[in-house]
Design an enzyme around this catalytic site. Structure first.
Site, PDB file in Angstrom:
ATOM      1  N   SER A 109       0.866  -1.183   0.000  1.00  0.00           N
ATOM      2  CA  SER A 109       0.000   0.000   0.000  1.00  0.00           C
ATOM      3  C   SER A 109       0.899   1.227   0.000  1.00  0.00           C
ATOM      4  CB  SER A 109      -0.840  -0.014   1.270  1.00  0.00           C
ATOM      5  OG  SER A 109      -1.299   1.289   1.554  1.00  0.00           O
ATOM      6  N   SER A 110       0.394   2.323  -0.569  1.00  0.00           N
ATOM      7  CA  SER A 110       1.217   3.536  -0.597  1.00  0.00           C
ATOM      8  C   SER A 110       1.389   4.143   0.797  1.00  0.00           C
ATOM      9  CB  SER A 110       0.614   4.571  -1.544  1.00  0.00           C
ATOM     10  OG  SER A 110      -0.696   4.893  -1.139  1.00  0.00           O
ATOM     11  N   CYS A 111       0.631   3.663   1.796  1.00  0.00           N
ATOM     12  CA  CYS A 111       0.798   4.235   3.142  1.00  0.00           C
ATOM     13  C   CYS A 111       2.071   3.752   3.833  1.00  0.00           C
ATOM     14  CB  CYS A 111      -0.421   3.963   4.008  1.00  0.00           C
ATOM     15  SG  CYS A 111      -0.557   2.259   4.483  1.00  0.00           S
ATOM     16  N   TYR A 138      -1.147  -0.419  10.152  1.00  0.00           N
ATOM     17  CA  TYR A 138      -1.310  -1.032   8.830  1.00  0.00           C
ATOM     18  C   TYR A 138      -0.016  -0.892   8.023  1.00  0.00           C
ATOM     19  CZ  TYR A 138      -3.536  -1.896   4.282  1.00  0.00           C
ATOM     20  OH  TYR A 138      -3.882  -2.403   3.056  1.00  0.00           O
ATOM     21  N   LYS A 142       2.451  -3.743   6.389  1.00  0.00           N
ATOM     22  CA  LYS A 142       2.723  -3.769   4.947  1.00  0.00           C
ATOM     23  C   LYS A 142       4.230  -3.699   4.668  1.00  0.00           C
ATOM     24  CE  LYS A 142      -1.233  -4.344   3.168  1.00  0.00           C
ATOM     25  NZ  LYS A 142      -1.471  -5.501   2.305  1.00  0.00           N
ATOM     26  N   HIS A 181     -13.113   3.790   2.716  1.00  0.00           N
ATOM     27  CA  HIS A 181     -12.259   4.868   2.211  1.00  0.00           C
ATOM     28  C   HIS A 181     -13.110   6.021   1.682  1.00  0.00           C
ATOM     29  CE1 HIS A 181      -9.174   1.652   2.194  1.00  0.00           C
ATOM     30  NE2 HIS A 181      -8.432   2.658   2.607  1.00  0.00           N
TER      31      HIS A 181
HETATM   32  P1  GDP Z   1      -6.094   7.598   3.579  1.00  0.00           P
HETATM   33  O1  GDP Z   1      -5.558   7.850   2.197  1.00  0.00           O
HETATM   34  O2  GDP Z   1      -5.432   6.457   4.262  1.00  0.00           O
HETATM   35  O3  GDP Z   1      -6.084   8.865   4.407  1.00  0.00           O
HETATM   36  O4  GDP Z   1      -7.579   7.079   3.362  1.00  0.00           O
HETATM   37  P2  GDP Z   1      -9.086   7.621   3.297  1.00  0.00           P
HETATM   38  O5  GDP Z   1      -9.607   7.240   1.964  1.00  0.00           O
HETATM   39  O6  GDP Z   1      -9.832   7.094   4.478  1.00  0.00           O
HETATM   40  O7  GDP Z   1      -9.048   9.216   3.439  1.00  0.00           O
HETATM   41  C1  GDP Z   1      -8.526  10.048   2.461  1.00  0.00           C
HETATM   42  C2  GDP Z   1      -8.838  11.509   2.749  1.00  0.00           C
HETATM   43  O8  GDP Z   1     -10.239  11.740   2.523  1.00  0.00           O
HETATM   44  C3  GDP Z   1      -8.562  11.970   4.175  1.00  0.00           C
HETATM   45  O9  GDP Z   1      -8.025  13.286   4.101  1.00  0.00           O
HETATM   46  C4  GDP Z   1      -9.966  12.028   4.794  1.00  0.00           C
HETATM   47  O10 GDP Z   1     -10.076  12.972   5.846  1.00  0.00           O
HETATM   48  C5  GDP Z   1     -10.807  12.491   3.597  1.00  0.00           C
HETATM   49  N1  GDP Z   1     -12.240  12.186   3.681  1.00  0.00           N
HETATM   50  C6  GDP Z   1     -13.231  13.066   3.411  1.00  0.00           C
HETATM   51  N2  GDP Z   1     -14.437  12.519   3.628  1.00  0.00           N
HETATM   52  C7  GDP Z   1     -14.218  11.226   3.984  1.00  0.00           C
HETATM   53  C8  GDP Z   1     -15.084  10.130   4.305  1.00  0.00           C
HETATM   54  O11 GDP Z   1     -16.301  10.246   4.316  1.00  0.00           O
HETATM   55  N3  GDP Z   1     -14.490   8.942   4.607  1.00  0.00           N
HETATM   56  C9  GDP Z   1     -13.137   8.789   4.596  1.00  0.00           C
HETATM   57  N4  GDP Z   1     -12.617   7.587   4.878  1.00  0.00           N
HETATM   58  N5  GDP Z   1     -12.290   9.807   4.319  1.00  0.00           N
HETATM   59  C10 GDP Z   1     -12.821  11.005   4.017  1.00  0.00           C
END
Ligand code: GDP
Length: 316
Positions: A109-111, A138, A142, A181
């Site tokens: 994963s890119s994280c 996580y 990974k 996500h």
């Molecule tokens: P990340 O790439 O591991 O941070 O995965 P996420 O997909 O959970 O979040 C990506 C970005 O989207 C973060 O900056 C979140 O704060 C933003 N975000 C905005 N609205 C949402 C939501 O409803 N769900 C999630 N998961 N993230 C959100």
């Protein structure tokens, strides 16, 4: 090139990635696909995984199983994300080694990359700085998975490779509002607001975090491409190389699902990594690039969401 008639194990075949890999392999003419559900095999259990490998004897493995989730799930359940993934990666890699699997692809994963890595992020940024705290558990699991593949290759000569995908989305995604996500969560929230006649939709964070999104069918295509053509020790980034702000993503989903909605940003929720976009030159030098635009991918995913909702098959 992989032998299309050899037995292939797709670990995690019900997930977003695994279901797409399975579809891709079927289209590609693989005739002996092996899968097992979690009710029949706990991938965290080494002796159960060993027994399964002894019985099934796959020649190739796509290790795309794991406990996954969005920023909220990752930051509130860090122990599960660390333990489950460490164990799953360890048991499957070890069983693949012990039964002399010809080739294994491990999906990271890119994280895994440091929070403040230079952008776009190259493969060399691994372990060059502190991780993003919201998904540290996580990410550590990974990173251990990548190192398992590298060390089994170095010590035993196993042909185990690793691919690092950026943020994924597509048919089969998890549309849970808390655990999923950003892209599926926003799609569902806009959809429900439209159905309910709500004029506004809440987006977590400031909207200024930047992310890159890859359609899962492009990832599955890249995984098969790497299995067919790559046998190096280094992990390979898989993405589009293009990012956008969460605000821009929310606007694109809004335009498709509920065009009149107003966006409200809930800044009590974390942004996570300020920016995450991969340098994909290693993969493009090998000859692969992503082909699905975000707009096409959103349309495809929303169509799937509507169909799955109608059939009562959404993963919520
Ligand atoms: P990340 O790439 O591991 O941070 O995965 P996420 O997909 O959970 O979040 C990506 C970005 O989207 C973060 O900056 C979140 O704060 C933003 N975000 C905005 N609205 C949402 C939501 O409803 N769900 C999630 N998961 N993230 C959100």
């Amino acid at each position: 090139m992989l032998d299309r008639s050899a037995p292939v194990f797709v670990a995690g075949h019900r997930g977003l990635v695994g279901s797409s890999v399975l579809r891709r392999l079927q289209v590609e003419g693989f005739s002996d696909l092996r899968t097992v559900g979690r009710e029949d095999l706990d991938l965290r259990d080494q002796s159960a995984v060993d027994a399964w490998f002894d019985a099934e004897r796959p020649r190739y493995v796509f290790l795309v199983a794991g406990t996954v989730g969005g920023i909220h799930a990752n930051s509130t359940r860090p122990a599960e994300f660390l333990y489950d993934n460490l164990m799953i990666h360890g048991t499957v890699v070890q069983a693949a080694h012990r039964t002399s699997v010809d080739k294994l692809l491990y999906l990271g994963s890119s994280c895994i990359y440091p929070r403040l890595a230079d952008q776009p992020i190259t493969e060399e940024a691994l372990l060059s700085g502190p991780l993003e705290p919201t998904n540290e558990g996580y990410a550590l699991a990974k990173i251990a998975g990548i190192k398992l593949c590298e060390t089994y290759r170095r010590q035993y000569g196993d042909d185990f490779i690793s691919a690092m995908p950026t943020n994924l989305y597509g048919p089969g995604d998890n549309f849970d509002l808390e655990g999923g996500h950003v892209l599926p969560a926003l799609m569902r929230r806009f959809h429900e607001a439209s159905e309910a006649g709500d004029a506004s939709v809440t987006v977590w964070g400031t909207g200024s975090a930047r992310r890159e999104f890859l359609h899962v069918d492009d990832l599955a295509d890249a995984c098969l491409f790497l299995m067919d053509h790559y046998s190096g020790a280094g992990h390979v980034n898989v993405g589009t190389g293009v990012d956008l702000t969460i605000r821009e993503l929310a606007e694109a989903v809004r335009d498709l699902v509920h065009p009149s909605a107003e966006l409200i940003f809930d800044t009590t929720k974390p942004d996570g990594m300020p920016r995450k976009v991969l340098d994909v030159s290693r993969l493009s030098d090998l000859g692969w690039t992503a082909s699905t635009s975000l707009v096409d991918g959103l349309v495809d995913t929303y169509r799937w969401f509507l169909d799955a909702a109608e059939r009562g098959e959404l993963r919520l």
